[in-house]
Design an enzyme around this catalytic site. Structure first.
Site, mmCIF file in Angstrom:
data_model
loop_
_atom_site.group_PDB
_atom_site.id
_atom_site.type_symbol
_atom_site.label_atom_id
_atom_site.label_comp_id
_atom_site.label_asym_id
_atom_site.label_seq_id
_atom_site.Cartn_x
_atom_site.Cartn_y
_atom_site.Cartn_z
ATOM 1 C CG HIS A 60 1.920 -5.329 -1.553
ATOM 2 N ND1 HIS A 60 0.817 -5.856 -0.910
ATOM 3 C CD2 HIS A 60 2.908 -5.308 -0.630
ATOM 4 C CE1 HIS A 60 1.126 -6.137 0.344
ATOM 5 N NE2 HIS A 60 2.392 -5.811 0.546
ATOM 6 C CE LYS A 86 2.246 -13.427 10.720
ATOM 7 N NZ LYS A 86 2.728 -12.334 9.863
ATOM 8 N NE ARG A 101 4.002 0.185 4.989
ATOM 9 C CZ ARG A 101 3.551 -0.943 5.501
ATOM 10 N NH1 ARG A 101 2.308 -1.295 5.313
ATOM 11 N NH2 ARG A 101 4.329 -1.719 6.232
ATOM 12 C CB SER A 144 -1.634 -7.390 3.870
ATOM 13 O OG SER A 144 -0.940 -7.212 2.673
#
Ligand code: PNS
Length: 162
Positions: free
Chosen positions: A17, A41, A90, A127
């Protein structure tokens, strides 16, 4: 003045990030890293903790600030006069995930999403994977900015009694 939003969950911010934020900061006058709040979450870090950690990890970047937002990202982008959303890619999985959102955001407001290809050095970082590796005792130090690594180690120690 060109303003870009770098959105995400950032639970926690990784070196991948930070690389995207750093590269964005070279292209835009101001970059606003925006932690999107998802109340359904429970994360490893609270939103305030994530903001603090992103601030520590980007403290050398004078045109970067960090905020949070609850709601549609494009409403926030419009509120602050941002002309761009920036995300890292990615690989093809990210492209499949990101492209419908980018098209939706464009159709809602005309705001374009700019994709930066992740540096291959960070291509395996997320993450959630970092948290999983850390939870099972793996070494995540090379994957995280130093203050974030310290916070992850501390959070693991706090939660080991849960
Ligand atoms: O770190 P993530 O989970 O990849 O970030 C995804 C995020 C939070 C950027 C995305 O889910 C988002 O923009 N959420 C905000 C709500 C919103 O605008 N939803 C519509 C997207 S088209």
């Amino acid at each position: 003045m060109s303003i870009a939003v770098c959105p995400g969950s950032f639970d926690p911010v990784t070196n991948g990030h930070v690389d995207v934020i750093r590269r964005s900061a070279r292209q835009f006058d101001e970059v606003v890293v925006t932690v999107l709040i998802n109340e359904s979450k429970r994360g490893m870090f609270t939103v305030d903790e994530r903001i603090e950690l992103i601030g520590l990890a980007t403290s050398d970047l004078t045109n970067v600030r960090v905020q949070s937002w609850h709601g549609l990202l494009v409403h926030y982008a419009q509120d602050i006069g941002a002309r761009a959303i920036v995300k890292g890619l990615r690989g093809s999985g990210d492209f499949e995930y990101e492209s419908p959102m980018a098209r939706m955001n464009k159709s809602l407001t005309g705001i374009d999403t700019y994709f930066l290809l992740a540096d291959p050095v960070y291509g395996h970082l997320s993450s959630s994977l970092v948290k999983e590796v850390a939870r099972f005792g793996g070494d995540v130090e090379p994957m995280l900015p130093a203050p974030v690594h310290r916070a992850v180690v501390q959070r693991m120690a706090e939660r080991s009694g849960d």
